[in-house]
Every structure is written in structure tokens, then in C-alpha cells.
Design a protein around this motif. Structure first.
Motif, mmCIF file in Angstrom:
data_model
loop_
_atom_site.group_PDB
_atom_site.id
_atom_site.type_symbol
_atom_site.label_atom_id
_atom_site.label_comp_id
_atom_site.label_asym_id
_atom_site.label_seq_id
_atom_site.Cartn_x
_atom_site.Cartn_y
_atom_site.Cartn_z
ATOM 1 N N TYR A 194 0.814 -1.217 0.000
ATOM 2 C CA TYR A 194 0.000 0.000 0.000
ATOM 3 C C TYR A 194 0.851 1.273 0.000
ATOM 4 O O TYR A 194 0.387 2.328 -0.429
ATOM 5 C CB TYR A 194 -0.927 0.018 1.214
ATOM 6 N N ASN A 195 2.069 1.171 0.482
ATOM 7 C CA ASN A 195 2.910 2.372 0.539
ATOM 8 C C ASN A 195 3.072 3.027 -0.823
ATOM 9 O O ASN A 195 3.163 4.258 -0.934
ATOM 10 C CB ASN A 195 4.302 2.029 1.084
ATOM 11 N N LEU A 196 3.104 2.202 -1.870
ATOM 12 C CA LEU A 196 3.304 2.740 -3.223
ATOM 13 C C LEU A 196 2.182 3.702 -3.601
ATOM 14 O O LEU A 196 2.415 4.711 -4.273
ATOM 15 C CB LEU A 196 3.368 1.596 -4.243
ATOM 16 N N ILE A 197 0.960 3.388 -3.182
ATOM 17 C CA ILE A 197 -0.183 4.242 -3.514
ATOM 18 C C ILE A 197 0.002 5.630 -2.914
ATOM 19 O O ILE A 197 -0.130 6.656 -3.598
ATOM 20 C CB ILE A 197 -1.495 3.620 -3.001
ATOM 21 N N ILE A 198 0.283 5.667 -1.618
ATOM 22 C CA ILE A 198 0.400 6.942 -0.922
ATOM 23 C C ILE A 198 1.588 7.742 -1.441
ATOM 24 O O ILE A 198 1.496 8.964 -1.639
ATOM 25 C CB ILE A 198 0.521 6.722 0.597
ATOM 26 N N GLU A 199 2.704 7.068 -1.671
ATOM 27 C CA GLU A 199 3.889 7.767 -2.173
ATOM 28 C C GLU A 199 3.607 8.428 -3.513
ATOM 29 O O GLU A 199 4.019 9.571 -3.756
ATOM 30 C CB GLU A 199 5.058 6.783 -2.293
ATOM 31 N N LYS A 200 2.888 7.735 -4.394
ATOM 32 C CA LYS A 200 2.572 8.310 -5.705
ATOM 33 C C LYS A 200 1.557 9.436 -5.584
ATOM 34 O O LYS A 200 1.643 10.442 -6.294
ATOM 35 C CB LYS A 200 2.081 7.220 -6.649
ATOM 36 N N MET A 201 0.605 9.281 -4.688
ATOM 37 C CA MET A 201 -0.379 10.345 -4.490
ATOM 38 C C MET A 201 0.272 11.633 -4.007
ATOM 39 O O MET A 201 -0.153 12.733 -4.368
ATOM 40 C CB MET A 201 -1.435 9.908 -3.464
ATOM 41 N N LEU A 202 1.300 11.490 -3.190
ATOM 42 C CA LEU A 202 1.894 12.663 -2.553
ATOM 43 C C LEU A 202 3.121 13.208 -3.291
ATOM 44 O O LEU A 202 3.829 14.058 -2.761
ATOM 45 C CB LEU A 202 2.251 12.343 -1.098
ATOM 46 N N GLU A 203 3.356 12.722 -4.501
ATOM 47 C CA GLU A 203 4.441 13.294 -5.301
ATOM 48 C C GLU A 203 4.155 14.777 -5.556
ATOM 49 O O GLU A 203 3.060 15.153 -5.960
ATOM 50 C CB GLU A 203 4.573 12.554 -6.629
ATOM 51 N N GLY A 204 5.123 15.621 -5.265
ATOM 52 C CA GLY A 204 4.952 17.054 -5.475
ATOM 53 C C GLY A 204 4.326 17.784 -4.315
ATOM 54 O O GLY A 204 4.106 18.996 -4.384
ATOM 55 N N CYS A 205 4.018 17.054 -3.240
ATOM 56 C CA CYS A 205 3.408 17.685 -2.062
ATOM 57 C C CYS A 205 4.451 17.784 -0.950
ATOM 58 O O CYS A 205 5.219 16.842 -0.726
ATOM 59 C CB CYS A 205 2.219 16.861 -1.573
ATOM 60 N N GLU A 206 4.485 18.900 -0.259
ATOM 61 C CA GLU A 206 5.396 19.027 0.875
ATOM 62 C C GLU A 206 4.860 18.197 2.041
ATOM 63 O O GLU A 206 3.694 18.325 2.416
ATOM 64 C CB GLU A 206 5.557 20.482 1.298
ATOM 65 N N VAL A 207 5.724 17.352 2.590
ATOM 66 C CA VAL A 207 5.331 16.432 3.652
ATOM 67 C C VAL A 207 6.210 16.668 4.879
ATOM 68 O O VAL A 207 7.430 16.802 4.769
ATOM 69 C CB VAL A 207 5.480 14.961 3.193
ATOM 70 N N ARG A 208 5.590 16.704 6.047
ATOM 71 C CA ARG A 208 6.335 16.753 7.298
ATOM 72 C C ARG A 208 5.853 15.629 8.201
ATOM 73 O O ARG A 208 4.697 15.628 8.653
ATOM 74 C CB ARG A 208 6.136 18.096 8.005
ATOM 75 N N LEU A 209 6.735 14.671 8.464
ATOM 76 C CA LEU A 209 6.424 13.582 9.375
ATOM 77 C C LEU A 209 6.881 13.950 10.785
ATOM 78 O O LEU A 209 7.504 14.984 10.997
ATOM 79 C CB LEU A 209 7.106 12.299 8.897
#
Length: 373
Positions: A194-209
Motif C-alpha cells: 500500500y505504501n506505493l499508492i500513498i507515495e505516488k499520491m503525494l508526489e509534489g506535495c510538501e510532507v512533514r512527518l
């Protein structure tokens, strides 16, 4: 200045971010955890994708939802066929002719129906008032006692007669030999996890974990014109009307190097009351794994308390009435959008989260996604 601060990198938040970026909106998405994906996150252990927060099997009959998700990843042909272990006796789930034959020795669907009808008649239930009565009215006393009662009471931490009847409506009953738990047209596990889905969805988005919204709320909210909030709605309002109740889960994950196949199935439910866990997940079977060794997770339900992960809303009358008070506040917000299981205090399957997110996007951004050609 961001257009949207999105709190939570699960499916709802990730879909909103993906579609907003396509509309040239500037987004910041944050998560208090150290990884993306919320509860669908998979952790690679010994080459096996381990469902860290419990088994997630995607299924839907909505071709629009299926096509939407397939733009990000390809699915395998996994079919969910869980089995039940009652004190060493093995039964098929969903309840079907295999189950009825093992339990009563019946051969034909008519014999199975007659057996269930007899038990329903003897129970004398006219209008089911709770889960126990609803279950007996669906499948009779024997199946209820062996395969429903213990599992359900462990899962919810309450007597079955104290639980609302609608909870049991999700369990399919079939008078054939079909072991597929879901009736949906589309089903599977993403190839690669499932990680692949989220990673592709968030391409180009600034992320802060590792970023807790509530630890720095004022500053974070000040960064964006609007907030998309997928956390607990009662926490957002500082528990103003009281705490909503949830069930939580604890997982005991074990790497077994000396055994390539621990239980022969991805999901085995333990339906007796004495076994403390509700099920064992053997993760490699979700992706037809051939790795040496295996990884299993035992799932222990527990009462939610502060600091635990909230998994299942307890949608009884008291909690639903409490949620309605919070929803009045949420509906009056001009610059906050609530979404997801925690933000709307509703149990969602994954396809329902996706549909809800896309409907929210369409309303907020004025685009058409679900019905586009």
C-alpha cells in the motif's frame, strides 16, 4: 502561505492533497507518525510486506473507485477467504455450505436452511433488539455460539447482548461453497504494498512527518488558508462535550525463520472466548509470498485510552449523540474540512474512504472526478 494544511497522510488526506495539487493548489501535509499512509502502512520485514495496523484487503463494486486506485498501482488477484478456529475445530468464513456441513453434517442448501430456521424458531426472536438476537436470527444458535459470540465479545469488550444489532449485518451467509468473504466485483492487494499508492499520491506535495498538529497548532494553522483534518474530531475541539469512545488494537508481531508457512492462510480468526487474541495474520499470504520464513501478527483488541491508536468508533446511541454535538461545530466551520474515519466518527472500509475523499474534493475544488469519462 499554503492553500491547505492537511492533517494526516492516510487515504483521505493523501487523496485530497493529490487532487488539490492537480488543481495547482499549494499543500502541506503532516503526520504525527514517522511514516506515510496512516493505518494502511506496510512495513517490510524479511522481504515481507507486514500490515502494521491490521489486515487491509481492498474491495469494491464501484468501478470508478477501482479505476481511480489503479492509476497508482496494480493489484494482485488475492481473494479474502478467512477461516475460523474454534478450540481446534476449523470452519470456513463466510458461513457457507462448507461451514454447515462441518457443523451439522448437512449436504444440501435446503437441509442447511431448515436447520437454521428450526433454531431461529426455537429461539423465538421476532424483532432483534441487539447483536446476539440479530446473529441468532441470521444463522441460528449453533453458529452464533461457536463462531460469533466469543469473537465479537473480544472485539468489542462488551457482551453481545449489549451491542447494537447492525454490527453483525456485515457477516455474509451463503448457501453455496463460495469461500470468498466479499461479494464485491473487484478485490486484491496492491503489488508491492500500500505504501506505493500513498507515495505516488503525494508526489509534489510538501510532507512533514513526526509533526503533531496539537503540539504546534496555532503556528501550523497559520500556515494555510484552510485545514483538512482527519484526526479525532473530539480532540480537535479539546473534548468540549466529552470523549468519544473507540476500540483499539495491540499487535504482537513475530518473525518465524524456521517455518515458511505458519497457518496456511492469511487470516485465521479465533472465535472462542478464552483465546485472548481475535485473529492471527500471516502476511506473506496476501502477496502469495515464497520467502524463507514468515511473519505473523496476533491481534489483541483493547479499550481505547489516551495515547492508544483509535481504530473502531463505537457507534452506539450515546456516542452517536455526542458526535452530533461535535458535528454541529464542524458544520459551522468556514476554513476547516473534516474527513476520514476519525474526523467523521464513522467506520469506513477503504473504498468508502476513497469515495468520501473524492466527493469532498469535488465539492471543495469544483472538479468532477468520479463521473469523468
Amino acid at each position: 502561505m499554503y492553500d491547505y494544511l492537511i492533517v494526516g497522510t492516510g487515504l483521505f488526506g493523501a487523496i485530497f492533497a493529490h487532487e488539490a495539487i492537480k488543481c495547482e493548489k499549494k499543500c502541506l501535509i503532516i503526520d504525527k507518525r514517522d511514516h506515510l499512509g496512516g493505518n494502511i502502512y506496510t512495513e517490510n520485514i524479511e522481504g515481507i510486506n507486514v500490515h502494521k495496523y491490521g489486515a487491509h484487503i481492498f474491495h469494491t463494486s464501484d468501478e470508478r473507485i477501482w479505476n481511480y486506485l489503479n492509476q497508482f498501482v496494480e493489484f494482485n488477484g488475492y481473494t479474502n477467504s478467512p477461516i475460523a478456529n474454534y478450540r481446534g475445530e476449523i470452519y470456513n468464513l463466510p458461513f457457507n455450505m462448507n461451514t454447515f456441513n462441518k457443523l451439522w453434517g448437512v449436504i444440501t442448501p435446503q437441509e442447511a436452511k431448515e436447520k437454521i430456521e428450526l433454531q431461529k424458531k426455537e429461539a423465538g426472536i421476532k424483532e432483534p433488539r441487539n447483536l446476539e438476537e440479530q446473529a441468532i436470527s441470521l444463522v441460528g444458535v449453533d453458529i452464533y455460539q461457536k463462531l460469533i459470540k466469543g469473537y465479537t465479545e473480544k472485539q468489542w469488550g462488551r457482551a453481545a447482548k449489549d451491542l447494537p444489532s447492525f454490527i453483525i449485518n456485515r457477516i455474509p451467509v451463503r448457501f453455496n461453497y463460495d469461500n470468498n468473504y466479499f461479494n464485491d466485483k473487484f478485490q486484491g492487494i496492491p503489488i508491492g504494498g500500500y505504501n506505493l499508492i500513498i507515495e505516488k499520491m503525494l508526489e509534489g506535495c510538501e510532507v512533514r512527518l513526526n509533526t503533531d498538529f496539537f503540539s504546534n497548532r496555532k503556528e501550523l494553522e497559520g500556515l494555510a488558508r484552510k485545514t483538512v483534518f482527519t484526526g479525532m474530531i473530539d480532540q480537535y475541539y479539546d473534548y468540549k462535550f466529552g470523549l468519544l469512545e473507540y476500540r483499539s488494537l495491540d499487535f504482537q508481531t513475530e518473525v518465524i525463520k524456521e517455518n515458511d508457512n505458519y497457518q496456511g492462510n492469511a487470516v485465521v480468526n479465533y472465535t472462542d472466548r478464552e483465546t485472548p487474541y481475535t485473529r492471527i495474520i500471516e502476511h506473506k499470504h496476501f502477496e502469495f509470498g515464497t520467502q524463507k520464513g514468515t511473519v505473523i501478527s496476533k491481534e489483541f483488541p483493547s479499550e481505547w485510552k489516551n495515547g492508544c491508536e483509535p481504530y473502531y468508533p463505537i457507534n452506539d446511541q450515546r456516542n452517536n449523540e455526542l458526535y452530533r454535538q461535535y458535528k454541529v461545530l464542524a458544520d459551522s466551520e468556514q476554513n476547516v474540512i473534516f474527513g476520514g474515519r476519525l474526523g467523521t466518527y464513522k467506520y469506513y472500509d477503504m473504498h468508502q474512504v476513497i469515495a468520501s475523499a473524492l466527493v469532498t474534493v469535488e465539492k471543495e475544488l469544483g472538479v468532477e472526478i468520479l463521473n469523468e469519462k
